[in-house]
Design a protein around this motif. Structure first.
Motif, PDB file in Angstrom:
ATOM      1  N   GLY A  22       0.810  -1.208   0.000  1.00 36.93           N
ATOM      2  CA  GLY A  22       0.000   0.000   0.000  1.00 36.93           C
ATOM      3  C   GLY A  22       0.843   1.258   0.000  1.00 36.93           C
ATOM      4  N   TYR A  23       0.558   2.164   0.932  1.00 34.78           N
ATOM      5  CA  TYR A  23       1.290   3.423   1.002  1.00 34.78           C
ATOM      6  C   TYR A  23       2.731   3.236   1.473  1.00 34.78           C
ATOM      7  CZ  TYR A  23      -2.792   6.344   0.069  1.00 34.78           C
ATOM      8  OH  TYR A  23      -3.858   6.976  -0.530  1.00 34.78           O
ATOM      9  N   ASP A  24       3.071   2.066   1.998  1.00 32.67           N
ATOM     10  CA  ASP A  24       4.433   1.788   2.456  1.00 32.67           C
ATOM     11  C   ASP A  24       5.253   1.035   1.414  1.00 32.67           C
ATOM     12  OD1 ASP A  24       4.172   3.000   5.021  1.00 32.67           O
ATOM     13  OD2 ASP A  24       2.956   1.269   5.652  1.00 32.67           O
ATOM     14  N   THR A  25       4.789   0.988   0.171  1.00 34.06           N
ATOM     15  CA  THR A  25       5.514   0.339  -0.919  1.00 34.06           C
ATOM     16  C   THR A  25       6.627   1.253  -1.429  1.00 34.06           C
ATOM     17  OG1 THR A  25       3.515  -0.824  -1.615  1.00 34.06           O
ATOM     18  CG2 THR A  25       5.303  -0.688  -3.218  1.00 34.06           C
ATOM     19  N   ARG A  26       7.827   0.710  -1.553  1.00 34.93           N
ATOM     20  CA  ARG A  26       8.930   1.484  -2.131  1.00 34.93           C
ATOM     21  C   ARG A  26       8.733   1.564  -3.642  1.00 34.93           C
ATOM     22  NH1 ARG A  26      13.053   2.418   1.562  1.00 34.93           N
ATOM     23  NH2 ARG A  26      14.387   3.160  -0.102  1.00 34.93           N
ATOM     24  N   VAL A  27       9.042   2.721  -4.221  1.00 36.72           N
ATOM     25  CA  VAL A  27       8.759   2.940  -5.641  1.00 36.72           C
ATOM     26  C   VAL A  27       9.974   2.700  -6.533  1.00 36.72           C
ATOM     27  CG1 VAL A  27       6.935   4.577  -5.090  1.00 36.72           C
ATOM     28  CG2 VAL A  27       9.262   5.421  -5.506  1.00 36.72           C
ATOM     29  N   GLY A  28      11.152   2.440  -5.943  1.00 33.45           N
ATOM     30  CA  GLY A  28      12.355   2.231  -6.742  1.00 33.45           C
ATOM     31  C   GLY A  28      12.986   3.549  -7.148  1.00 33.45           C
ATOM     32  N   GLU A  29      14.188   3.455  -7.732  1.00 31.77           N
ATOM     33  CA  GLU A  29      14.910   4.659  -8.143  1.00 31.77           C
ATOM     34  C   GLU A  29      14.128   5.410  -9.199  1.00 31.77           C
ATOM     35  OE1 GLU A  29      19.443   6.029  -9.445  1.00 31.77           O
ATOM     36  OE2 GLU A  29      18.927   3.911  -9.254  1.00 31.77           O
ATOM     37  N   ARG A  30      13.852   6.706  -8.925  1.00 29.36           N
ATOM     38  CA  ARG A  30      13.065   7.575  -9.809  1.00 29.36           C
ATOM     39  C   ARG A  30      11.695   6.972 -10.124  1.00 29.36           C
ATOM     40  NH1 ARG A  30      16.178  11.605 -11.952  1.00 29.36           N
ATOM     41  NH2 ARG A  30      14.701  11.961 -13.665  1.00 29.36           N
ATOM     42  N   GLY A  31      11.164   6.166  -9.191  1.00 31.82           N
ATOM     43  CA  GLY A  31       9.835   5.581  -9.361  1.00 31.82           C
ATOM     44  C   GLY A  31       9.775   4.482 -10.398  1.00 31.82           C
ATOM     45  N   ALA A  32      10.867   3.711 -10.507  1.00 34.83           N
ATOM     46  CA  ALA A  32      10.981   2.723 -11.585  1.00 34.83           C
ATOM     47  C   ALA A  32       9.912   1.636 -11.530  1.00 34.83           C
ATOM     48  CB  ALA A  32      12.370   2.080 -11.537  1.00 34.83           C
ATOM     49  N   SER A  33       9.336   1.360 -10.349  1.00 35.46           N
ATOM     50  CA  SER A  33       8.350   0.287 -10.242  1.00 35.46           C
ATOM     51  C   SER A  33       6.940   0.736 -10.626  1.00 35.46           C
ATOM     52  CB  SER A  33       8.333  -0.275  -8.817  1.00 35.46           C
ATOM     53  OG  SER A  33       7.854   0.701  -7.896  1.00 35.46           O
ATOM     54  N   LEU A  34       6.764   2.019 -10.954  1.00 35.85           N
ATOM     55  CA  LEU A  34       5.453   2.555 -11.303  1.00 35.85           C
ATOM     56  C   LEU A  34       5.402   2.945 -12.771  1.00 35.85           C
ATOM     57  CD1 LEU A  34       4.892   4.920  -8.239  1.00 35.85           C
ATOM     58  CD2 LEU A  34       4.141   2.553  -8.489  1.00 35.85           C
ATOM     59  N   SER A  35       4.184   2.977 -13.322  1.00 36.14           N
ATOM     60  CA  SER A  35       4.011   3.433 -14.705  1.00 36.14           C
ATOM     61  C   SER A  35       4.117   4.952 -14.753  1.00 36.14           C
ATOM     62  CB  SER A  35       2.643   3.006 -15.226  1.00 36.14           C
ATOM     63  OG  SER A  35       1.610   3.732 -14.554  1.00 36.14           O
ATOM     64  N   GLY A  36       4.235   5.494 -15.967  1.00 35.28           N
ATOM     65  CA  GLY A  36       4.350   6.938 -16.112  1.00 35.28           C
ATOM     66  C   GLY A  36       3.133   7.657 -15.564  1.00 35.28           C
ATOM     67  N   GLY A  37       1.948   7.122 -15.829  1.00 37.32           N
ATOM     68  CA  GLY A  37       0.738   7.760 -15.321  1.00 37.32           C
ATOM     69  C   GLY A  37       0.644   7.700 -13.814  1.00 37.32           C
ATOM     70  N   GLN A  38       1.057   6.579 -13.218  1.00 38.95           N
ATOM     71  CA  GLN A  38       1.031   6.450 -11.754  1.00 38.95           C
ATOM     72  C   GLN A  38       1.985   7.451 -11.104  1.00 38.95           C
ATOM     73  OE1 GLN A  38       1.971   2.280 -11.493  1.00 38.95           O
ATOM     74  NE2 GLN A  38      -0.182   1.664 -11.292  1.00 38.95           N
ATOM     75  N   LYS A  39       3.169   7.562 -11.664  1.00 32.99           N
ATOM     76  CA  LYS A  39       4.132   8.523 -11.113  1.00 32.99           C
ATOM     77  C   LYS A  39       3.590   9.950 -11.199  1.00 32.99           C
ATOM     78  CE  LYS A  39       7.636   7.047 -13.660  1.00 32.99           C
ATOM     79  NZ  LYS A  39       9.010   6.922 -14.199  1.00 32.99           N
ATOM     80  N   GLN A  40       2.948  10.264 -12.314  1.00 29.04           N
ATOM     81  CA  GLN A  40       2.451  11.623 -12.489  1.00 29.04           C
ATOM     82  C   GLN A  40       1.315  11.928 -11.507  1.00 29.04           C
ATOM     83  OE1 GLN A  40       4.206  13.619 -13.786  1.00 29.04           O
ATOM     84  NE2 GLN A  40       3.403  14.787 -15.498  1.00 29.04           N
ATOM     85  N   ARG A  41       0.469  10.941 -11.243  1.00 29.18           N
ATOM     86  CA  ARG A  41      -0.617  11.163 -10.291  1.00 29.18           C
ATOM     87  C   ARG A  41      -0.077  11.351  -8.871  1.00 29.18           C
ATOM     88  NH1 ARG A  41      -4.562   6.349 -11.834  1.00 29.18           N
ATOM     89  NH2 ARG A  41      -2.790   5.660 -13.095  1.00 29.18           N
ATOM     90  N   LEU A  42       1.006  10.622  -8.536  1.00 29.84           N
ATOM     91  CA  LEU A  42       1.650  10.862  -7.231  1.00 29.84           C
ATOM     92  C   LEU A  42       2.234  12.273  -7.168  1.00 29.84           C
ATOM     93  CD1 LEU A  42       3.550   7.560  -6.364  1.00 29.84           C
ATOM     94  CD2 LEU A  42       1.412   8.415  -5.408  1.00 29.84           C
ATOM     95  N   SER A  43       2.769  12.742  -8.274  1.00 30.74           N
ATOM     96  CA  SER A  43       3.335  14.088  -8.319  1.00 30.74           C
ATOM     97  C   SER A  43       2.253  15.130  -8.091  1.00 30.74           C
ATOM     98  CB  SER A  43       4.019  14.313  -9.669  1.00 30.74           C
ATOM     99  OG  SER A  43       4.553  15.605  -9.766  1.00 30.74           O
ATOM    100  N   ILE A  44       1.070  14.897  -8.672  1.00 31.26           N
ATOM    101  CA  ILE A  44      -0.054  15.822  -8.484  1.00 31.26           C
ATOM    102  C   ILE A  44      -0.527  15.781  -7.033  1.00 31.26           C
ATOM    103  CG2 ILE A  44      -2.458  16.269  -9.136  1.00 31.26           C
ATOM    104  CD1 ILE A  44      -1.662  15.218 -11.966  1.00 31.26           C
TER     105      ILE A  44
END
Length: 593
Positions: free
Chosen positions: A469-491
């Motif tokens: 959940g919220y305690d999941t590590r995202v990897g270097e520069r968010g490597a484990s997430l898709s581009g859209g997921q990373k952008q929504r976290l940024s928002i």
């Protein structure tokens, strides 16, 4: 910065621990004195024993026992002083190594983009880690060993002339030979070692560059080529390092030879002086002890100087980074801007990078509080540069930018950036948990506030599907997430910061059409009541902007609402027609930033 200047500056970094350093210096003086006494006591014992035939037996025993008791006391005191010096020096060196590392890290983080653009992050990391290791080693060896050597040479060596100036001349000659040889070799190897350190830094920079772009390396089958480039630099390191090592090997041999010659000379000269009644057997033994002690010290000093020579380029790199000055300095007593109303004004702003032409030229516009301003234009037109100036990543070369009437240069950097939020084209996530990335926006946020921001950014649903959940590590520069997921976290991160001024740098460019429609609703909530600047990728996303600024060659060539600019039939209308003429997926977007 010369060799000795660098050494002096390294020791000067211990100023916060000056009282500990002074205590260690006094302990070193005591140690030097105790070590000086041991050969003297040994010589006195020999003299007492050699005069046994001329003195009563009781007197011989009395003098011998007295000397042995003093000798034992000197030895025990020396051991205690050594333990104290070792413990205090170790702790002081560790403490100050971490203090310099912290200072370096904080300083580099505060440096502007002009600095980071010129220096690879891998090189900066190498300079910090290697440089602070060098500092630790120098501090430790200085207080444990070489301060005693210095005191021995500067203070105690002259005292030997009071005992027997003829034998003392041999010790003096040994020290002079060592200084001359060491100075000669330093002059021959200093430049070569600086080249070695430069290649070492290039090695670290290239390695970091390849590792941070490992996807590109693998996709373009660059593994062999990158390994070869690494090997080429490595060979250059060795080609420059070996001659330096050869020179210091010669110094080591010469020092040992000089030491052997000195001992033999003292023995032969002492024997001749003894036969002429100018030296006792005890004095000869004492000077043999002095020579042995001094030889050990000088051999240690040779090793120290050779290591220091190899460390000096790395130390200079540390100091060059610490001495680097920001191109956006903060004025003394700068205004701590409270929460801004959000009025932003550009007044005849011009900007160009050092050594280059102007990127922005006479740019003027005003954004009233709560209004939305869109910036469009071709790549390199100056849109992103204008927003970088608003964050004061650079300063204008002419004109000024104000927030609520205050020139940005009069506002503290921390309070300025506290009032400006950015949703980047690249989400730029840390290799930490989702929660930790979101808390960057507001460290004191509760779990409920985090989840609310994520729901508004259409991010909550995908987060709870993550393994932790919220305690999941995202990897270097968010490597484990898709581009859209990373952008929504940024928002969501920007939502939590809640800034009065907002910059959306192609904030939805990484999202598919369905997700973009949902996120646009979240962005409308985020934009509500804030002064917002949108760097536009798709012109359809800026229809509701209060004002659109069309940039071309660093100037604003058109301004107005969407409908006004289309009706004008100028540059903006041409951009709209270009986008509507075919699918964006099949034709490069002429307004990409």
């Amino acid at each position: 910065m010369g060799f000795l200047q660098t050494y002096a500056r390294v020791l000067g970094l211990l100023a916060p621990d000056k009282w500990v350093a002074m205590g260690l210096a006094l302990a070193a003086l005591a140690l030097a004195g105790l070590q000086f006494l041991e050969p003297v006591l040994f010589g006195r014992v020999v003299d007492v024993l050699s005069s046994a035939s001329r003195l009563p037996e009781d007197e011989v025993w009395r003098q011998a026992i007295s000397l042995l008791v003093v000798w034992a006391a000197v030895g025990l005191t020396g051991i205690a002083a050594n333990v104290a010096v070792s413990l205090l020096a170790d702790r002081m060196a560790h403490r100050n190594r971490l203090a310099v590392m912290h200072r370096y890290f904080q300083h580099v983080l505060a440096m502007p983009l002009s600095f980071h653009g010129d220096t690879a992050s891998g090189r900066l990391m190498k300079i910090m880690l290697v440089g602070t290791d060098h500092l630790f080693a120098i501090w430790l060896s200085f207080f444990r060993e070489h301060l005693v050597t210095f005191i021995t040479g500067l203070v105690l060596l002259p005292l030997t002339f009071l005992m027997n100036w003829r034998l003392a001349l041999v010790l003096l000659a040994l020290v002079i030979v060592f200084i001359i040889v060491a100075a000669f070799v330093v002059s021959r190897t200093q430049e070569a070692q600086e080249k070695v350190e430069d290649y070492q830094s290039r090695l670290a920079g290239n390695a970091q560059d390849a590792l941070s772009n490992v996807v590109v390396v693998q996709s373009f089958t660059r593994i062999t080529a990158e390994a070869k480039l690494f090997g080429d630099i490595m060979r250059q390191v060795l080609d420059h390092q070996f001659p330096v090592l050869n020179w210091w090997a010669v110094v080591s041999v010469l020092t040992s030879s000089a030491s052997t010659i000195s001992v033999i000379t003292i023995f032969m000269l002492g024997t001749w002086l003894h036969m002429n009644g100018q030296a006792s057997v005890g004095e000869i033994v004492t000077f043999m002890g002095f020579a042995t002690m001094l030889i050990g010290r000088l051999e240690g000093a040779v090793g120290f100087v050779s290591r220091l020579l190899m460390q000096v380029p790395g130390l200079r790199e540390v100091f060059s980074v610490l001495d680097a000055r920001t191109s956006v300095p903060e004025k003394p007593g700068a205004l701590d801007l409270p929460r801004a109303q959000g009025e932003v004004v550009f007044e005849h702003v011009a900007f160009g990078y050092p050594g280059g032409g102007l990127i922005l030229n006479d740019v003027s516009f005003e954004a009233a509080p709560g209004k939305t301003v869109a910036l469009v234009g071709q790549t390199g037109a100056g849109k992103s540069t204008a927003m970088s100036l608003l964050q004061r990543l650079w300063d204008p070369v002419d004109g000024r930018i104000t927030i609520d009437g205050h020139d940005l240069r009069d506002i503290s950097l921390e309070s300025l950036r506290r009032n400006v939020g950015v949703v980047f084209q690249d989400a730029m996530l840390f290799n930490r948990t989702i929660r930790e990335n979101l808390l960057i926006g507001r460290p004191d946020a509760t779990q409920e506030e985090i989840e609310q921001a994520c729901r508004m950014a259409e991010a909550h649903d995908f987060i709870i599907r993550q393994p932790q959940g919220y305690d999941t590590r995202v990897g270097e520069r968010g490597a484990s997430l898709s581009g859209g997921q990373k952008q929504r976290l940024s928002i969501a991160r920007a939502l939590m910061k809640d800034p009065p001024i907002l910059i959306l740098d192609e904030a939805t460019s990484a999202l598919d059409a369905a997700t973009e429609a949902r996120v646009q609703k979240a962005l409308q909530v985020l934009m509500n009541g804030r002064t917002t600047f949108i760097i536009a990728h798709r012109l359809s996303t800026i229809r509701d902007a209060d004002e659109i600024l069309v940039f071309e060659h660093g100037k604003i060539v058109e301004r107005g609402s969407f409908s006004e600019l289309v009706a004008l039939g100028g540059r903006f209308a041409e951009l709209v027609r270009t986008q509507l003429s075919g699918p964006e997926t099949k034709k490069p977007d002429p307004v990409a930033t």
